[in-house]
Design a protein around this motif. Structure first.
Motif, PDB file in Angstrom:
ATOM      1  N   LEU A 168       8.446  -4.032   4.818  1.00 33.44           N
ATOM      2  CA  LEU A 168       9.428  -3.994   3.749  1.00 33.44           C
ATOM      3  C   LEU A 168       9.207  -2.731   2.921  1.00 33.44           C
ATOM      4  O   LEU A 168       8.120  -2.512   2.398  1.00 33.44           O
ATOM      5  N   HIS A 169      10.248  -1.889   2.842  1.00 36.71           N
ATOM      6  CA  HIS A 169      10.198  -0.707   1.981  1.00 36.71           C
ATOM      7  C   HIS A 169      10.516  -1.162   0.562  1.00 36.71           C
ATOM      8  O   HIS A 169      11.526  -1.815   0.324  1.00 36.71           O
ATOM      9  N   VAL A 170       9.656  -0.811  -0.390  1.00 33.54           N
ATOM     10  CA  VAL A 170       9.835  -1.226  -1.779  1.00 33.54           C
ATOM     11  C   VAL A 170       9.941   0.020  -2.645  1.00 33.54           C
ATOM     12  O   VAL A 170       9.086   0.901  -2.583  1.00 33.54           O
TER      13      VAL A 170
ATOM     14  N   ARG B  91       5.206  -2.470   2.400  1.00 31.69           N
ATOM     15  CA  ARG B  91       4.363  -3.652   2.636  1.00 31.69           C
ATOM     16  C   ARG B  91       4.518  -4.038   4.097  1.00 31.69           C
ATOM     17  O   ARG B  91       5.637  -4.168   4.585  1.00 31.69           O
ATOM     18  N   THR B  92       3.405  -4.270   4.792  1.00 32.54           N
ATOM     19  CA  THR B  92       3.476  -4.651   6.197  1.00 32.54           C
ATOM     20  C   THR B  92       2.599  -5.870   6.479  1.00 32.54           C
ATOM     21  O   THR B  92       1.621  -6.119   5.774  1.00 32.54           O
ATOM     22  N   LYS B  93       2.996  -6.608   7.511  1.00 34.84           N
ATOM     23  CA  LYS B  93       2.153  -7.647   8.097  1.00 34.84           C
ATOM     24  C   LYS B  93       1.833  -7.142   9.494  1.00 34.84           C
ATOM     25  O   LYS B  93       2.738  -6.875  10.293  1.00 34.84           O
ATOM     26  N   LEU B  94       0.545  -6.995   9.783  1.00 32.59           N
ATOM     27  CA  LEU B  94       0.091  -6.463  11.057  1.00 32.59           C
ATOM     28  C   LEU B  94      -0.676  -7.535  11.816  1.00 32.59           C
ATOM     29  O   LEU B  94      -1.448  -8.274  11.226  1.00 32.59           O
ATOM     30  N   ARG B  95      -0.449  -7.606  13.144  1.00 31.41           N
ATOM     31  CA  ARG B  95      -1.176  -8.562  13.985  1.00 31.41           C
ATOM     32  C   ARG B  95      -2.151  -7.799  14.862  1.00 31.41           C
ATOM     33  O   ARG B  95      -1.759  -6.896  15.605  1.00 31.41           O
ATOM     34  N   ASN B  96      -3.426  -8.146  14.775  1.00 30.82           N
ATOM     35  CA  ASN B  96      -4.454  -7.522  15.597  1.00 30.82           C
ATOM     36  C   ASN B  96      -4.179  -7.847  17.057  1.00 30.82           C
ATOM     37  O   ASN B  96      -3.983  -9.009  17.414  1.00 30.82           O
ATOM     38  N   VAL B  97      -4.158  -6.826  17.917  1.00 35.79           N
ATOM     39  CA  VAL B  97      -3.833  -7.012  19.331  1.00 35.79           C
ATOM     40  C   VAL B  97      -4.879  -7.878  20.020  1.00 35.79           C
ATOM     41  O   VAL B  97      -4.545  -8.741  20.822  1.00 35.79           O
ATOM     42  N   VAL B  98      -6.140  -7.699  19.702  1.00 37.94           N
ATOM     43  CA  VAL B  98      -7.216  -8.411  20.390  1.00 37.94           C
ATOM     44  C   VAL B  98      -7.382  -9.832  19.866  1.00 37.94           C
ATOM     45  O   VAL B  98      -7.389 -10.792  20.636  1.00 37.94           O
ATOM     46  N   THR B  99      -7.509  -9.994  18.540  1.00 38.55           N
ATOM     47  CA  THR B  99      -7.816 -11.308  17.976  1.00 38.55           C
ATOM     48  C   THR B  99      -6.578 -12.113  17.593  1.00 38.55           C
ATOM     49  O   THR B  99      -6.651 -13.320  17.465  1.00 38.55           O
ATOM     50  N   GLY B 100      -5.440 -11.446  17.360  1.00 41.19           N
ATOM     51  CA  GLY B 100      -4.226 -12.145  16.957  1.00 41.19           C
ATOM     52  C   GLY B 100      -4.166 -12.456  15.475  1.00 41.19           C
ATOM     53  O   GLY B 100      -3.227 -13.081  15.008  1.00 41.19           O
ATOM     54  N   ARG B 101      -5.165 -12.039  14.701  1.00 37.82           N
ATOM     55  CA  ARG B 101      -5.186 -12.314  13.269  1.00 37.82           C
ATOM     56  C   ARG B 101      -4.177 -11.436  12.549  1.00 37.82           C
ATOM     57  O   ARG B 101      -3.938 -10.298  12.922  1.00 37.82           O
ATOM     58  N   ILE B 102      -3.602 -11.983  11.477  1.00 34.19           N
ATOM     59  CA  ILE B 102      -2.609 -11.277  10.679  1.00 34.19           C
ATOM     60  C   ILE B 102      -3.289 -10.583   9.505  1.00 34.19           C
ATOM     61  O   ILE B 102      -4.131 -11.173   8.825  1.00 34.19           O
ATOM     62  N   LEU B 103      -2.909  -9.324   9.275  1.00 33.76           N
ATOM     63  CA  LEU B 103      -3.465  -8.518   8.194  1.00 33.76           C
ATOM     64  C   LEU B 103      -2.304  -8.014   7.339  1.00 33.76           C
ATOM     65  O   LEU B 103      -1.314  -7.507   7.864  1.00 33.76           O
ATOM     66  N   ASP B 104      -2.404  -8.191   6.015  1.00 30.74           N
ATOM     67  CA  ASP B 104      -1.420  -7.639   5.082  1.00 30.74           C
ATOM     68  C   ASP B 104      -1.930  -6.281   4.632  1.00 30.74           C
ATOM     69  O   ASP B 104      -3.067  -6.164   4.188  1.00 30.74           O
ATOM     70  N   LYS B 105      -1.084  -5.260   4.757  1.00 26.51           N
ATOM     71  CA  LYS B 105      -1.495  -3.913   4.360  1.00 26.51           C
ATOM     72  C   LYS B 105      -0.328  -3.236   3.644  1.00 26.51           C
ATOM     73  O   LYS B 105       0.817  -3.357   4.047  1.00 26.51           O
ATOM     74  N   THR B 106      -0.651  -2.522   2.570  1.00 27.12           N
ATOM     75  CA  THR B 106       0.343  -1.782   1.800  1.00 27.12           C
ATOM     76  C   THR B 106       0.083  -0.293   1.975  1.00 27.12           C
ATOM     77  O   THR B 106      -1.054   0.156   1.898  1.00 27.12           O
ATOM     78  N   TRP B 107       1.145   0.459   2.247  1.00 26.30           N
ATOM     79  CA  TRP B 107       1.064   1.900   2.482  1.00 26.30           C
ATOM     80  C   TRP B 107       1.888   2.624   1.427  1.00 26.30           C
ATOM     81  O   TRP B 107       2.948   2.148   1.044  1.00 26.30           O
ATOM     82  N   ASN B 108       1.446   3.792   1.008  1.00 27.29           N
ATOM     83  CA  ASN B 108       2.283   4.649   0.179  1.00 27.29           C
ATOM     84  C   ASN B 108       3.373   5.234   1.067  1.00 27.29           C
ATOM     85  O   ASN B 108       3.149   5.489   2.251  1.00 27.29           O
ATOM     86  N   ALA B 109       4.559   5.451   0.525  1.00 24.41           N
ATOM     87  CA  ALA B 109       5.675   5.997   1.307  1.00 24.41           C
ATOM     88  C   ALA B 109       5.309   7.392   1.801  1.00 24.41           C
ATOM     89  O   ALA B 109       4.720   8.196   1.080  1.00 24.41           O
TER      90      ALA B 109
END
Length: 187
Positions: free
Chosen positions: A26-28, A38-56
């Protein structure tokens, strides 16, 4: 190299040597301050979800992923053995890399995510639903069709699924491979 403006669902990123798929983003643009993603990322190996925020505008390392069809042949102590449906090349994939592996039977075709540069298989996805035969369940009673009660049933792959009371041994049922839920009876 890609920037946060290039983000899309399903894109694969290399973050500190670990691969992640973008589940959602989501671009904010707040009224005050700089824009961010704001992103929700899924680890390829473990499948766990990670919330990460990036500067534009931040640059990230994109990983090129190819989707290739592989047909399941057999299982042995090395893992699950598959054959590429176009080149007939055989590979062994560990069970942890296959989502919904308990519903996999011989001849099923899965879609493998392959790292394009190194040609290594990252994960495999089963079709969204499969049709399997019930090999064991308690017998249904006449008139048990009106309630939403579920009973355990074993399917031909050995997986256990909760099914309605009217399902009997020998019937074919459709199962959602992502959740393991019963969907419908197949005639």
């Amino acid at each position: 190299m890609a920037t946060t403006a290039d983000f899309r669902n399903g894109m694969c990123l290399d973050i500190d040597g670990t691969y992640y798929f973008i589940v959602e983003f989501l671009h904010v643009k707040p009224g005050k301050g700089p824009a961010f993603v704001r992103t929700k990322l899924r680890n390829v190996v473990t499948g766990r979800i990670l919330d990460k925020t990036w500067n534009a505008g931040v640059k990230v390392e994109e990983v090129r992923i190819e989707r290739r069809p592989y047909q399941f042949l057999y299982k042995d102590d090395m893992g699950y053995n598959f054959m590429h449906t176009e080149t007939y090349e055989q590979v062994s994939i560990p069970g942890e890399s296959i989502e919904g592996v308990q519903f996999l039977k011989e001849g099923d075709v899965v879609e493998a995510m392959v790292h394009a540069a190194s040609d290594t298989i990252l994960t495999c996805e089963m079709p969204p639903n499969v049709v399997l035969e019930v090999t064991y369940t308690e017998p249904g009673l006449k008139g048990d069709t009106a309630t939403n009660t579920l009973k355990p049933a074993t399917v031909e792959t050995g997986a256990e699924v909760r099914v309605p009371l009217f399902i009997n041994v020998g019937e074919k049922i459709k199962i959602d491979t992502r959740t393991g839920d019963y969907l419908e009876r197949v005639r």
